[in-house]
Design an enzyme around this catalytic site. Structure first.
Site, PDB file in Angstrom:
ATOM      1  N   ASN A  17      11.546  -5.210  38.116  1.00 35.08           N
ATOM      2  CA  ASN A  17      11.929  -3.788  38.034  1.00 35.08           C
ATOM      3  C   ASN A  17      12.535  -3.314  39.353  1.00 35.08           C
ATOM      4  O   ASN A  17      13.498  -2.543  39.353  1.00 35.08           O
ATOM      5  CB  ASN A  17      10.735  -2.920  37.636  1.00 35.08           C
ATOM      6  CG  ASN A  17      10.547  -2.881  36.128  1.00 35.08           C
ATOM      7  OD1 ASN A  17      11.346  -2.292  35.421  1.00 35.08           O
ATOM      8  ND2 ASN A  17       9.517  -3.554  35.634  1.00 35.08           N
ATOM      9  N   LYS A  68     -10.719   1.777  50.181  1.00 32.02           N
ATOM     10  CA  LYS A  68      -9.511   2.104  49.409  1.00 32.02           C
ATOM     11  C   LYS A  68      -8.790   3.333  49.962  1.00 32.02           C
ATOM     12  O   LYS A  68      -7.564   3.374  50.057  1.00 32.02           O
ATOM     13  CB  LYS A  68      -9.945   2.341  47.960  1.00 32.02           C
ATOM     14  CG  LYS A  68      -8.831   2.651  47.006  1.00 32.02           C
ATOM     15  CD  LYS A  68      -9.406   2.937  45.626  1.00 32.02           C
ATOM     16  CE  LYS A  68      -8.331   3.355  44.664  1.00 32.02           C
ATOM     17  NZ  LYS A  68      -7.378   2.295  44.370  1.00 32.02           N
ATOM     18  N   MET A  93      -0.177  -3.147  41.000  1.00 29.62           N
ATOM     19  CA  MET A  93      -1.378  -3.316  40.194  1.00 29.62           C
ATOM     20  C   MET A  93      -2.631  -2.794  40.896  1.00 29.62           C
ATOM     21  O   MET A  93      -3.643  -3.490  40.998  1.00 29.62           O
ATOM     22  CB  MET A  93      -1.536  -4.793  39.801  1.00 29.62           C
ATOM     23  CG  MET A  93      -0.389  -5.282  38.931  1.00 29.62           C
ATOM     24  SD  MET A  93       0.109  -4.120  37.657  1.00 29.62           S
ATOM     25  CE  MET A  93       0.153  -5.151  36.234  1.00 29.62           C
ATOM     26  N   ARG A  94      -2.535  -1.578  41.412  1.00 26.53           N
ATOM     27  CA  ARG A  94      -3.705  -0.905  41.978  1.00 26.53           C
ATOM     28  C   ARG A  94      -3.704   0.529  41.496  1.00 26.53           C
ATOM     29  O   ARG A  94      -2.640   1.116  41.302  1.00 26.53           O
ATOM     30  CB  ARG A  94      -3.635  -0.874  43.517  1.00 26.53           C
ATOM     31  CG  ARG A  94      -3.993  -2.157  44.196  1.00 26.53           C
ATOM     32  CD  ARG A  94      -3.795  -2.031  45.695  1.00 26.53           C
ATOM     33  NE  ARG A  94      -4.711  -1.084  46.340  1.00 26.53           N
ATOM     34  CZ  ARG A  94      -5.922  -1.401  46.764  1.00 26.53           C
ATOM     35  NH1 ARG A  94      -6.382  -2.617  46.638  1.00 26.53           N
ATOM     36  NH2 ARG A  94      -6.705  -0.489  47.334  1.00 26.53           N
ATOM     37  N   ASN A 110       5.865   5.851  37.447  1.00 23.85           N
ATOM     38  CA  ASN A 110       5.439   4.480  37.124  1.00 23.85           C
ATOM     39  C   ASN A 110       6.134   4.035  35.844  1.00 23.85           C
ATOM     40  O   ASN A 110       6.444   4.857  34.983  1.00 23.85           O
ATOM     41  CB  ASN A 110       3.918   4.474  36.909  1.00 23.85           C
ATOM     42  CG  ASN A 110       3.389   3.098  36.554  1.00 23.85           C
ATOM     43  OD1 ASN A 110       3.778   2.088  37.146  1.00 23.85           O
ATOM     44  ND2 ASN A 110       2.501   3.025  35.570  1.00 23.85           N
ATOM     45  N   HIS A 112       5.455   1.559  32.608  1.00 23.54           N
ATOM     46  CA  HIS A 112       4.335   0.871  31.944  1.00 23.54           C
ATOM     47  C   HIS A 112       4.843   0.232  30.645  1.00 23.54           C
ATOM     48  O   HIS A 112       5.597   0.857  29.899  1.00 23.54           O
ATOM     49  CB  HIS A 112       3.220   1.880  31.641  1.00 23.54           C
ATOM     50  CG  HIS A 112       2.027   1.241  31.011  1.00 23.54           C
ATOM     51  ND1 HIS A 112       1.125   0.483  31.738  1.00 23.54           N
ATOM     52  CD2 HIS A 112       1.601   1.202  29.721  1.00 23.54           C
ATOM     53  CE1 HIS A 112       0.196   0.017  30.926  1.00 23.54           C
ATOM     54  NE2 HIS A 112       0.467   0.440  29.702  1.00 23.54           N
TER      55      HIS A 112
HETATM   56  C1  GAR Z   1       6.154  -4.684  34.269  1.00 23.20           C
HETATM   57  O1  GAR Z   1       6.141  -5.080  32.930  1.00 23.20           O
HETATM   58  C2  GAR Z   1       5.512  -3.307  34.425  1.00 23.20           C
HETATM   59  O2  GAR Z   1       5.772  -2.454  33.349  1.00 23.20           O
HETATM   60  C3  GAR Z   1       4.062  -3.692  34.465  1.00 23.20           C
HETATM   61  O3  GAR Z   1       4.001  -4.840  35.260  1.00 23.20           O
HETATM   62  C4  GAR Z   1       5.231  -5.552  35.121  1.00 23.20           C
HETATM   63  C5  GAR Z   1       5.786  -5.775  36.492  1.00 23.20           C
HETATM   64  O4  GAR Z   1       6.897  -6.616  36.438  1.00 23.20           O
HETATM   65  N1  GAR Z   1       3.269  -2.628  35.008  1.00 23.20           N
HETATM   66  C6  GAR Z   1       2.070  -2.326  34.562  1.00 23.20           C
HETATM   67  O5  GAR Z   1       1.510  -2.938  33.676  1.00 23.20           O
HETATM   68  C7  GAR Z   1       1.421  -1.152  35.272  1.00 23.20           C
HETATM   69  N2  GAR Z   1       0.346  -0.641  34.487  1.00 23.20           N
HETATM   70  P1  GAR Z   1       7.896  -6.716  37.656  1.00 23.20           P
HETATM   71  O6  GAR Z   1       7.052  -7.023  38.892  1.00 23.20           O
HETATM   72  O7  GAR Z   1       8.770  -7.882  37.283  1.00 23.20           O
HETATM   73  O8  GAR Z   1       8.635  -5.415  37.768  1.00 23.20           O
END
Ligand code: GAR
Length: 202
Positions: A17, A68, A93-94, A110, A112
């Site tokens: 992304n 944190k 992922m936090r 964000n 998702h």
């Molecule tokens: C993506 O699919 C994003 O939507 C998800 O992690 C992946 C990251 O991919 N995010 C979540 O699940 C957040 N709750 P990337 O590092 O290739 O962008």
């Protein structure tokens, strides 16, 4: 020339992304600058992408902070120093603390991989497959103190096929994330998004 719009991007992993945002800026939107990328993981491939594109990036290790909140406050300081207009979570992922969220009101978004409010949290694509939905998708939303609960900016749906695996469904959703995230950033930049309670209008 219009004022530069400065993005901060938080990542934890491969950073596709982030790459989609970089490509969008390089091709179409020179007045947007990724001013700082922060990764909480040292070996995140996203950091390699930054090097390749000359983008300032840092690894911040949560374990080297007392707790944190101390970690989040340190991220806030780095982002404030970089005069960020909008913070994009891109596979970060936090869960962010209230201290972080209140430091940037209405300025954190964000992406998702589900049609929220369905399947928040981890492994959204697996949750969707196990539930048996026929439509899945992705959501860009403002970040509040909950997990994937903030006001929704935009969504795209994709079909779920009988023979989908977690991987095939994730790939189909990811391709849409890459288109949706830049669009969301563009509409925020253009002041097209108004937050009204838990809804947004454009
Ligand atoms: C993506 O699919 C994003 O939507 C998800 O992690 C992946 C990251 O991919 N995010 C979540 O699940 C957040 N709750 P990337 O590092 O290739 O962008």
């Amino acid at each position: 020339m219009s004022k530069e719009f400065r993005l901060g991007v938080l990542v934890s992993g491969r950073g596709t992304n982030l790459q989609a945002i970089i490509d969008w800026i390089e091709k179409e939107t020179p007045n947007v600058k990724i001013a700082l990328v922060i990764s909480n993981k040292e070996n995140a491939h996203a950091l390699e992408r930054c090097k390749r594109h000359g983008i300032q990036s840092i690894h911040m290790d949560p374990k080297s902070f007392e707790n944190k909140i101390a970690f989040d406050k340190a991220m806030v300081s780095r982002l404030k120093e970089s005069s960020i207009d909008l913070i994009c979570l891109a596979g970060f992922m936090r869960i962010l603390s209230a201290e972080f969220i209140h430091a940037f009101p209405k300025k954190i978004i964000n992406v998702h991989p589900s049609l929220l409010p369905a399947f928040p949290g981890l492994d959204a694509q697996k949750q969707a497959l196990e539930y048996g939905v026929k439509l899945a998708g992705c959501t860009v939303h403002f970040v509040d103190e909950g997990v994937d609960t903030g006001p929704i900016i935009c969504q795209t749906s994709v079909p779920v096929f009988d023979d989908d695996t977690e991987e095939t469904l994730s790939d189909r959703i990811l391709a849409e994330e890459h288109k949706l995230y830049p669009k969301a950033i563009q509409s925020i930049m253009n002041n097209q998004i108004i937050i009204c309670g838990r809804k947004t209008t454009s």
